[in-house]
Design an enzyme around this catalytic site. Structure first.
Site, PDB file in Angstrom:
ATOM      1  N   CYS A  70       0.840  -1.202   0.000  1.00  0.00           N
ATOM      2  CA  CYS A  70       0.000   0.000   0.000  1.00  0.00           C
ATOM      3  C   CYS A  70       0.878   1.257   0.000  1.00  0.00           C
ATOM      4  CB  CYS A  70      -0.992  -0.067   1.147  1.00  0.00           C
ATOM      5  SG  CYS A  70      -2.492   0.864   0.777  1.00  0.00           S
ATOM      6  N   HIS A 121      -3.571  -5.334   0.262  1.00  0.00           N
ATOM      7  CA  HIS A 121      -3.011  -5.853   1.517  1.00  0.00           C
ATOM      8  C   HIS A 121      -3.027  -7.378   1.531  1.00  0.00           C
ATOM      9  CE1 HIS A 121      -2.804  -2.023   3.801  1.00  0.00           C
ATOM     10  NE2 HIS A 121      -3.735  -1.665   2.931  1.00  0.00           N
ATOM     11  N   GLU A 131      -1.395  -9.260   3.392  1.00  0.00           N
ATOM     12  CA  GLU A 131      -1.221  -9.792   4.758  1.00  0.00           C
ATOM     13  C   GLU A 131      -2.539 -10.207   5.403  1.00  0.00           C
ATOM     14  OE1 GLU A 131      -0.964  -6.662   3.827  1.00  0.00           O
ATOM     15  OE2 GLU A 131      -1.471  -5.203   5.404  1.00  0.00           O
TER      16      GLU A 131
HETATM   17  N1  GLN Z   1      -2.146   6.591   2.689  1.00  0.00           N
HETATM   18  C1  GLN Z   1      -2.208   5.819   1.477  1.00  0.00           C
HETATM   19  C2  GLN Z   1      -3.570   5.927   0.798  1.00  0.00           C
HETATM   20  O1  GLN Z   1      -4.533   6.273   1.431  1.00  0.00           O
HETATM   21  C3  GLN Z   1      -1.862   4.377   1.748  1.00  0.00           C
HETATM   22  C4  GLN Z   1      -2.841   3.657   2.625  1.00  0.00           C
HETATM   23  C5  GLN Z   1      -2.308   2.401   3.227  1.00  0.00           C
HETATM   24  O2  GLN Z   1      -1.097   2.190   3.273  1.00  0.00           O
HETATM   25  N2  GLN Z   1      -3.193   1.558   3.744  1.00  0.00           N
HETATM   26  O3  GLN Z   1      -3.695   5.650  -0.349  1.00  0.00           O
END
Ligand code: GLN
Length: 533
Positions: free
Chosen positions: A383, A509, A511
């Site tokens: 992310c 994600h 994970e």
């Molecule tokens: N802050 C970034 C976004 O909103 C990444 C979010 C995250 O790492 N879950 O796109």
């Protein structure tokens, strides 16, 4: 089994005794006997969900396939059971009150005074039973957050009292307490447990099973004593002794007979003890791995490892199946810079840059990525970690020196990461990100494709920003390429550097969906690359 059975797990004496793990272990044991089991967490705080909480407050925010932002215990539930959870598996006091107040405004209680009992307790009961009535589970195990005696938990405890009365032999209560060991006198003390059970009794609940957390073996004498004071058969007083890994708890609970006591209480047949073959196979691998794999986890919440719970667990799953012990080293992104990156990342077999929000620690993440990119060290960005890989490449390879994410610098001339179109009019912060599972189509030949062994995947998300497709061609020309797109919107889900040993950034994600029996393909491939000579 025609009707759902409900098991409630409460806690006493101290918090953080591991109700989530005990709930997940009991669920695992019942599941191994062929039952359909789900676990639910009731959280006593007023946030509607933990999505707006700082990870320092409450650890990681776990995201379900259906896009609910939930408590990290749901991660344990999925990792143990290998079955997805949903919005219905995590309910907070905030959500309960919101539902009741919405109903009141609609006029559902017209003419009535709306009160904690029965309206709030009815709403709690409705949310507990929903998993049984709507989703038809054989067992719903409900973990009550907090500790008995807390003002905040009272409506939940009252709802459990009512349900126990209504459901008779279809409900059981497991109470988890602590038996502290006093070093000075060399004694285990049961008084706090007795008091905690008294507290439950004052609230009208007789527990059916007591699970005592302890650092030392509890003798039969101690168990008998607790049983006597707490109106229980001594077989129903069991210990949960400290173990090296949470994944051993189901085995320990089976030895203690937790599932059998619960089945007996619920008048269900006690069939042959499940062998837990696959589970024990995993534990064997975990304990017998001789070599280690050192992974650096770069993030800004490293003071609290719970903030990266699912990532750390996913690394352990993947390392275990690769016959390695994972040594996960938490590295504070705020301590890193271009000058000390080599020193701070020395000897690591792979580096993972964590998800996150806001600009704190970003520059350190970029330094870590620059170092591993230039030194051919396997890299996984998740992310924000993927977004940082894009920014680093834009600055240092595409030579766009002020490249940034719009999240960090609203006025940058090169927003290589930009706010998603449908986020532009969003004003509310709660539950408004791109959340939950979305399709992704992988490019053949990519690291990701090789990891999954197929083109069509579905992964969970939690973000507002995305790769800016206006820069796609420039990136491709310069050697960083997309390896996966959302087929409906064209959103870039994965960026990779094919010339690098293994360099993959994912917008999603992985994970969240790594489990004990199903390690995640991306983590498996990352660890494989990290251990390759
Ligand atoms: N802050 C970034 C976004 O909103 C990444 C979010 C995250 O790492 N879950 O796109």
């Amino acid at each position: 089994m025609p009707e759902t059975r409900y098991v409630f797990v409460t806690g006493g004496v101290a918090s953080s005794l591991g109700k989530g793990i005990i709930s997940a272990s009991l669920a695992k044991l019942l599941q191994s006997r062929g039952y359909r089991v789900t676990i639910q967490k009731l959280d006593p705080y007023l946030n509607v969900d933990p999505g707006t909480l700082n990870p320092y407050e409450h650890g990681e925010c776990y995201v379900t396939e259906d896009g609910a932002e939930t408590d990290l215990d749901l991660g344990h539930y999925e990792r143990f059971l290998n079955v997805p959870t949903s919005q219905a598996n995590n309910v907070t006091t905030g959500r309960i009150y919101q539902n009741v107040i919405n109903k009141e405004r609609k006029g559902d209680y017209l003419g009535k005074t709306v009160q904690i009992i029965p309206h709030i307790t009815d709403e709690i009961k409705r949310n507990i039973k929903l998993l049984g009535t709507k989703h038809k589970y054989d067992f719903v195990i409900t973990e009550i957050g907090g500790t008995v005696g807390d003002i905040e938990s009272l409506p939940y405890v009252e709802a459990v009292r009512q349900l126990k009365w209504e459901l008779g032999d279809h409900a059981a209560v497991v109470h988890l307490t602590l038996v502290p060991f006093l070093n000075a006198s060399g004694e285990l003390k049961t008084k706090p447990t007795q008091h905690s059970v008294k507290q439950l009794l004052e609230n009208g609940i007789q527990p059916d099973v007591l699970v005592l957390r302890t650092e030392h073996e509890l003798s039969q004498d101690i168990r008998r004593k607790v049983a006597l004071f707490c109106n229980l058969d001594s077989k129903a007083v069991i210990q949960s002794i400290d173990v090296k890994t949470i994944y051993e708890v189901p085995v320990k609970m089976q030895e203690e007979g937790l599932d059998e006591i619960v089945l007996k209480k619920l008048n269900l047949p006690i069939t042959e003890k499940p062998a837990l073959k696959d589970w024990k196979g995993f534990l064997n691998k975990l304990y017998n791995a001789k070599q280690t794999v050192r992974i650096g986890l770069v993030g800004k919440y490293v003071e609290l490892a719970d903030a990266y719970k699912s990532i750390i667990e996913a690394l352990h799953h993947a390392a275990t199946y690769n016959n390695r012990k994972a040594k996960v080293e938490l590295i504070h992104s705020e301590d890193l810079n271009d000058t000390n990156a080599a020193e701070m990342l020395k000897g690591l077999d792979g580096v993972l840059v964590a998800p996150g929000f806001g600009h704190r620690g970003i520059e350190g993440k970029l330094s870590a990525i620059k170092y591993v990119r230039e030194n051919n060290i396997p890299f996984l960005g998740i992310c924000l970690g993927m977004q940082c890989a894009v920014i680093e490449y834009a600055r240092n390879v595409l030579k766009l020196s002020d490249a940034n994410s719009r999240e960090m610098d609203n006025r940058t001339n090169h927003a290589v990461i930009d706010l998603m179109e449908d986020q532009k009019n969003v004003t509310d912060m709660g539950g408004t990100m791109r959340l939950g599972a979305y399709d992704c189509e992988l490019s053949e030949g990519s690291n990701a494709y090789k990891a999954y062994g197929k083109t069509d995947i579905k992964e969970r998300h939690r973000h507002r920003y995305e790769f800016n497709n206006e820069y796609l061609e420039a990136f491709e020309k310069a050697g960083m390429v997309p390896a996966g797109f959302n087929p409906d919107t064209g959103l870039v889900e994965i960026m990779e550097i094919p010339k690098h040993k293994w360099f993959t950034g994912v917008q999603y994600h992985p994970e969240y969906s790594s489990t004990v029996l199903n390690p995640h393909p991306i983590f498996m491939a990352f660890i494989k690359a990290a251990i390759e000579e």
